[in-house]
Design an enzyme around this catalytic site. Sequence first.
Site, PDB file in Angstrom:
ATOM      1  N   GLU A  14      37.013  39.325  -8.860  1.00 14.40           N
ATOM      2  CA  GLU A  14      35.807  38.810  -9.546  1.00 14.40           C
ATOM      3  C   GLU A  14      36.418  37.678 -10.751  1.00 14.40           C
ATOM      4  OE1 GLU A  14      32.502  38.629  -9.171  1.00 14.40           O
ATOM      5  OE2 GLU A  14      32.677  39.808  -7.288  1.00 14.40           O
ATOM      6  N   PRO A  35      19.386  51.447 -20.262  1.00 10.01           N
ATOM      7  CA  PRO A  35      17.991  51.419 -19.486  1.00 10.01           C
ATOM      8  C   PRO A  35      17.045  50.739 -19.872  1.00 10.01           C
ATOM      9  CG  PRO A  35      18.690  53.728 -20.413  1.00 10.01           C
ATOM     10  CD  PRO A  35      19.687  52.581 -20.887  1.00 10.01           C
ATOM     11  N   ASP A  42      13.608  36.766  -8.755  1.00  9.35           N
ATOM     12  CA  ASP A  42      12.679  35.887  -8.269  1.00  9.35           C
ATOM     13  C   ASP A  42      12.334  36.432  -6.847  1.00  9.35           C
ATOM     14  OD1 ASP A  42      12.628  34.289 -10.475  1.00  9.35           O
ATOM     15  OD2 ASP A  42      14.018  32.721  -9.289  1.00  9.35           O
ATOM     16  N   GLU A  71      30.294  28.426 -18.423  1.00 10.30           N
ATOM     17  CA  GLU A  71      31.482  27.789 -19.333  1.00 10.30           C
ATOM     18  C   GLU A  71      32.456  28.883 -19.488  1.00 10.30           C
ATOM     19  OE1 GLU A  71      32.068  25.731 -23.640  1.00 10.30           O
ATOM     20  OE2 GLU A  71      30.475  27.099 -23.344  1.00 10.30           O
TER      21      GLU A  71
END
Length: 106
Positions: A14, A35, A42, A71
């Site tokens: 990652e 929480p 979407d 960035e």
Amino acid sequence: MELGETVADAVVREVEEETGVLVRATTLVGVFSNPKHVIAYDDGEVRQEFSICFAAEPIGGDLRSSSESKEVLWVDPSDLASLDIHPSVRERIRKGLDPDPDPYFT
């Protein structure tokens, strides 16, 4: 995580995918959950985020942004206050810089 990966393998993959930096995971910083930090996508999917955060040592690669990062830059910890960082991410950074070696969890 991808099938067949360890958590440390996922950290390495990652970080490289999102920043171009090759790392070696060194320490568990903590497991963060809130929480109140709920993400609605979407497509209707709703998730409560959690993060497993590690400290890591850079060992190679070339710093770059990706489709998952707007960035990417190296920042001195004294300059963090001037950056626009989400409060939950700021908390992870704070704990990562804390000299207390015990992992954090909520």
